[in-house]
Design a protein around this motif. Structure first.
Motif, PDB file in Angstrom:
ATOM      1  N   THR A 127       5.695  41.306  24.406  1.00  0.00           N
ATOM      2  CA  THR A 127       6.240  41.561  23.067  1.00  0.00           C
ATOM      3  C   THR A 127       5.547  40.678  22.035  1.00  0.00           C
ATOM      4  O   THR A 127       5.185  41.137  20.944  1.00  0.00           O
ATOM      5  CB  THR A 127       7.757  41.309  23.039  1.00  0.00           C
ATOM      6  N   GLN A 128       5.353  39.417  22.384  1.00  0.00           N
ATOM      7  CA  GLN A 128       4.680  38.483  21.482  1.00  0.00           C
ATOM      8  C   GLN A 128       3.221  38.870  21.253  1.00  0.00           C
ATOM      9  O   GLN A 128       2.632  38.541  20.219  1.00  0.00           O
ATOM     10  CB  GLN A 128       4.778  37.062  22.032  1.00  0.00           C
ATOM     11  N   GLN A 129       2.651  39.600  22.223  1.00  0.00           N
ATOM     12  CA  GLN A 129       1.274  40.074  22.068  1.00  0.00           C
ATOM     13  C   GLN A 129       1.197  41.363  21.247  1.00  0.00           C
ATOM     14  O   GLN A 129       0.104  41.872  20.993  1.00  0.00           O
ATOM     15  CB  GLN A 129       0.645  40.320  23.444  1.00  0.00           C
TER      16      GLN A 129
ATOM     17  N   GLN B  95      17.741  40.337  26.765  1.00  0.00           N
ATOM     18  CA  GLN B  95      18.043  39.137  27.547  1.00  0.00           C
ATOM     19  C   GLN B  95      17.029  38.031  27.260  1.00  0.00           C
ATOM     20  O   GLN B  95      17.392  36.868  27.078  1.00  0.00           O
ATOM     21  CB  GLN B  95      18.036  39.476  29.036  1.00  0.00           C
ATOM     22  N   ALA B  96      15.746  38.404  27.201  1.00  0.00           N
ATOM     23  CA  ALA B  96      14.687  37.413  26.991  1.00  0.00           C
ATOM     24  C   ALA B  96      14.799  36.755  25.626  1.00  0.00           C
ATOM     25  O   ALA B  96      14.382  35.604  25.448  1.00  0.00           O
ATOM     26  CB  ALA B  96      13.320  38.083  27.137  1.00  0.00           C
ATOM     27  N   GLY B  97      15.386  37.487  24.660  1.00  0.00           N
ATOM     28  CA  GLY B  97      15.532  36.933  23.318  1.00  0.00           C
ATOM     29  C   GLY B  97      16.418  35.699  23.265  1.00  0.00           C
ATOM     30  O   GLY B  97      16.387  34.954  22.285  1.00  0.00           O
ATOM     31  N   ARG B  98      17.194  35.463  24.305  1.00  0.00           N
ATOM     32  CA  ARG B  98      18.091  34.295  24.322  1.00  0.00           C
ATOM     33  C   ARG B  98      17.430  33.057  24.941  1.00  0.00           C
ATOM     34  O   ARG B  98      18.066  32.020  25.074  1.00  0.00           O
ATOM     35  CB  ARG B  98      19.367  34.631  25.103  1.00  0.00           C
ATOM     36  N   PHE B  99      16.173  33.206  25.384  1.00  0.00           N
ATOM     37  CA  PHE B  99      15.470  32.095  26.023  1.00  0.00           C
ATOM     38  C   PHE B  99      14.103  31.892  25.387  1.00  0.00           C
ATOM     39  O   PHE B  99      13.436  32.845  25.003  1.00  0.00           O
ATOM     40  CB  PHE B  99      15.253  32.375  27.523  1.00  0.00           C
ATOM     41  N   GLU B 100      13.681  30.634  25.322  1.00  0.00           N
ATOM     42  CA  GLU B 100      12.296  30.328  25.008  1.00  0.00           C
ATOM     43  C   GLU B 100      11.456  30.617  26.251  1.00  0.00           C
ATOM     44  O   GLU B 100      11.956  30.538  27.374  1.00  0.00           O
ATOM     45  CB  GLU B 100      12.145  28.855  24.604  1.00  0.00           C
TER      46      GLU B 100
ATOM     47  N   MET C 107      11.930  39.290  32.437  1.00  0.00           N
ATOM     48  CA  MET C 107      12.209  38.778  31.083  1.00  0.00           C
ATOM     49  C   MET C 107      10.985  38.059  30.517  1.00  0.00           C
ATOM     50  O   MET C 107      10.615  38.265  29.352  1.00  0.00           O
ATOM     51  CB  MET C 107      13.374  37.788  31.129  1.00  0.00           C
ATOM     52  N   LEU C 108      10.357  37.224  31.344  1.00  0.00           N
ATOM     53  CA  LEU C 108       9.191  36.462  30.886  1.00  0.00           C
ATOM     54  C   LEU C 108       8.028  37.400  30.558  1.00  0.00           C
ATOM     55  O   LEU C 108       7.354  37.230  29.530  1.00  0.00           O
ATOM     56  CB  LEU C 108       8.770  35.444  31.946  1.00  0.00           C
TER      57      LEU C 108
ATOM     58  N   GLY D  80       5.534  48.797  34.911  1.00  0.00           N
ATOM     59  CA  GLY D  80       6.116  49.762  35.846  1.00  0.00           C
ATOM     60  C   GLY D  80       7.625  49.845  35.831  1.00  0.00           C
ATOM     61  O   GLY D  80       8.246  50.009  36.884  1.00  0.00           O
ATOM     62  N   LEU D  81       8.217  49.717  34.654  1.00  0.00           N
ATOM     63  CA  LEU D  81       9.672  49.822  34.521  1.00  0.00           C
ATOM     64  C   LEU D  81      10.028  50.976  33.593  1.00  0.00           C
ATOM     65  O   LEU D  81       9.194  51.446  32.822  1.00  0.00           O
ATOM     66  CB  LEU D  81      10.256  48.528  33.942  1.00  0.00           C
ATOM     67  N   HIS D  82      11.286  51.432  33.667  1.00  0.00           N
ATOM     68  CA  HIS D  82      11.763  52.435  32.725  1.00  0.00           C
ATOM     69  C   HIS D  82      11.943  51.772  31.361  1.00  0.00           C
ATOM     70  O   HIS D  82      12.330  50.594  31.277  1.00  0.00           O
ATOM     71  CB  HIS D  82      13.108  52.999  33.208  1.00  0.00           C
ATOM     72  N   PRO D  83      11.631  52.480  30.275  1.00  0.00           N
ATOM     73  CA  PRO D  83      11.786  51.895  28.934  1.00  0.00           C
ATOM     74  C   PRO D  83      13.186  51.344  28.665  1.00  0.00           C
ATOM     75  O   PRO D  83      13.339  50.354  27.944  1.00  0.00           O
ATOM     76  CB  PRO D  83      11.477  53.078  28.002  1.00  0.00           C
ATOM     77  N   TYR D  84      14.210  51.962  29.245  1.00  0.00           N
ATOM     78  CA  TYR D  84      15.570  51.471  29.043  1.00  0.00           C
ATOM     79  C   TYR D  84      15.727  50.080  29.653  1.00  0.00           C
ATOM     80  O   TYR D  84      16.339  49.191  29.056  1.00  0.00           O
ATOM     81  CB  TYR D  84      16.574  52.442  29.665  1.00  0.00           C
ATOM     82  N   ALA D  85      15.153  49.893  30.863  1.00  0.00           N
ATOM     83  CA  ALA D  85      15.225  48.582  31.517  1.00  0.00           C
ATOM     84  C   ALA D  85      14.468  47.532  30.708  1.00  0.00           C
ATOM     85  O   ALA D  85      14.882  46.369  30.636  1.00  0.00           O
ATOM     86  CB  ALA D  85      14.654  48.676  32.933  1.00  0.00           C
ATOM     87  N   VAL D  86      13.360  47.944  30.093  1.00  0.00           N
ATOM     88  CA  VAL D  86      12.587  47.019  29.255  1.00  0.00           C
ATOM     89  C   VAL D  86      13.399  46.604  28.037  1.00  0.00           C
ATOM     90  O   VAL D  86      13.396  45.436  27.638  1.00  0.00           O
ATOM     91  CB  VAL D  86      11.255  47.671  28.827  1.00  0.00           C
ATOM     92  N   LYS D  87      14.121  47.555  27.437  1.00  0.00           N
ATOM     93  CA  LYS D  87      14.958  47.228  26.276  1.00  0.00           C
ATOM     94  C   LYS D  87      16.016  46.188  26.637  1.00  0.00           C
ATOM     95  O   LYS D  87      16.234  45.218  25.899  1.00  0.00           O
ATOM     96  CB  LYS D  87      15.638  48.494  25.751  1.00  0.00           C
ATOM     97  N   ILE D  88      16.668  46.380  27.790  1.00  0.00           N
ATOM     98  CA  ILE D  88      17.684  45.422  28.232  1.00  0.00           C
ATOM     99  C   ILE D  88      17.055  44.057  28.468  1.00  0.00           C
ATOM    100  O   ILE D  88      17.591  43.020  28.047  1.00  0.00           O
ATOM    101  CB  ILE D  88      18.375  45.920  29.512  1.00  0.00           C
ATOM    102  N   ALA D  89      15.902  44.048  29.158  1.00  0.00           N
ATOM    103  CA  ALA D  89      15.228  42.782  29.462  1.00  0.00           C
ATOM    104  C   ALA D  89      14.785  42.081  28.178  1.00  0.00           C
ATOM    105  O   ALA D  89      14.843  40.847  28.090  1.00  0.00           O
ATOM    106  CB  ALA D  89      14.029  43.034  30.372  1.00  0.00           C
ATOM    107  N   ALA D  90      14.363  42.870  27.183  1.00  0.00           N
ATOM    108  CA  ALA D  90      13.948  42.272  25.907  1.00  0.00           C
ATOM    109  C   ALA D  90      15.129  41.580  25.238  1.00  0.00           C
ATOM    110  O   ALA D  90      14.991  40.488  24.670  1.00  0.00           O
ATOM    111  CB  ALA D  90      13.360  43.346  25.001  1.00  0.00           C
TER     112      ALA D  90
END
Length: 339
Positions: A270-272, A296-301, A263-264, A284-294
């Motif tokens: 993403t910010q870059q 999730q990460a949106g809910r945290f600073e 997530m971090l 080294g992740l599948h794009p689908y996993a990155v979408k999910i992580a993005a």
């Protein structure tokens, strides 16, 4: 040509003399071989008209000799050789020497009774190599990369349709979340769904939850998703289930930390200004996993994610040094997150 175009051409009977199938999705590579086999070789001839070789044990010279030998009791033959590491930038640790000039010469005049397929499990070939350039100019390269998110969902739905059943809205996505993005694994789970629901049925998300075999990594992913959504009762229930199955608490901590670290990383990249596809390639992740992580990460600073990782690092140390009961430590970590 890409994988889809190669399959379309094969279906039309437009068969190339040489294919170089490469990529990290081995299921697609094997499907290409199966399509060629079905199109070229009658079932009763396959025992003697399909040859398989391992290029870590057999030289390319020997494979080409086989390709140039007339087929026995058949009109055509299919020669498949795996492990063509010499086409990549990786160090070839095999003891077999390969005469690549011989392969280049074969490309100029391939046997008209043979289809040759070389495969390698690698995302990229080394295009600095002369032989790779030659193969590219000949149109022999067939990349079999992981499917994008939309393609992956479509593939699952198509497999279900071929079997004779369907997924309820959102269930195909849920299946991917449960089992990961490996087509081999997804294909097996689709078969299991069909056996459960039968022809003409529609399988729901609730049924998937009871039916699909999930890895501990996928269970941890789901637990983290509950944490992100602040569904702490479900998170504690999942933790209890993992412990009931005798999963090691330290392993749970490591896997939870991995998900928060992803997530971090995703948030930072993403910010870059990186796209999700670029981030997937970068970490080294599948794009689908990155979408999910993005999501999730949106809910945290970013600062909060860093703090959570520090907490997990400290918890790992306390567990390993015996300063805290492992189960109690995990439960306290979840309670702190809830607070």
């Amino acid at each position: 040509m890409d994988y889809k175009q190669a399959l379309k051409n094969i279906a039309k009977g437009q068969i190339a003399p040489v294919y170089i199938a490469y990529g990290s999705e081995s299921y697609l590579i094997q499907e290409l071989v199966h399509k060629l086999t079905d199109k070229l070789i009658p079932a009763e001839e396959r025992a003697f008209a399909v040859g398989r070789y391992d290029l870590t044990e057999t030289s390319i010279d020997a494979v080409l000799e086989e390709a140039e030998t007339l087929p026995f009791l058949a009109e055509r033959k299919l020669v498949v050789a795996s492990g063509a590491v010499f086409l990549t930038g990786a160090k070839d640790t095999g003891k077999v020497e390969h005469n690549l000039d011989r392969l280049a010469a074969y490309l100029k005049s391939p046997a008209d009774f043979t289809v040759l397929v070389l495969t390698v499990d690698a995302d990229k070939l080394d295009e600095r190599k002369k032989i790779v350039k030659t193969l590219k100019e000949a149109g022999a390269l067939v990349p079999c990369a992981v499917l994008a998110e939309a393609e992956l969902i479509q593939w699952v739905q198509q497999q279900a349709a071929k079997a004779g059943f369907s997924f309820a809205p959102g269930a195909a996505e849920q299946l991917i979340q449960y089992t990961g993005t490996s087509l081999q694994t997804l294909g097996k789970e689709v078969e299991k769904c069909y056996l459960y629901i039968g022809a003409g049925g529609t399988i729901t998300g609730a049924e998937l939850g009871q039916l699909v075999t999930k890895t501990v990594e996928q269970d941890i992913f789901q637990m983290v998703e509950h944490i992100v959504q602040m569904q702490m009762e479900q998170a504690f229930t999942m933790l209890a289930e993992l412990l009931r199955r005798k999963e090691e608490p330290i392993k749970i901590v490591i896997l939870v930390a991995r998900q928060f670290r992803i997530m971090l990383q995703v948030k930072d990249l993403t910010q870059q200004g990186y796209s999700q596809q670029q981030i997937a390639s970068q970490i080294g992740l599948h794009p689908y996993a990155v979408k999910i992580a993005a999501g999730q990460a949106g809910r945290f600073e970013a600062k909060r994610l860093t703090g959570i990782l520090q907490q997990l690092g400290e918890l790992d140390y306390q567990m390993k040094s015996g300063k805290i009961d492992k189960v109690l430590g995990l439960e306290m970590f979840l309670l702190r997150l809830a607070a």
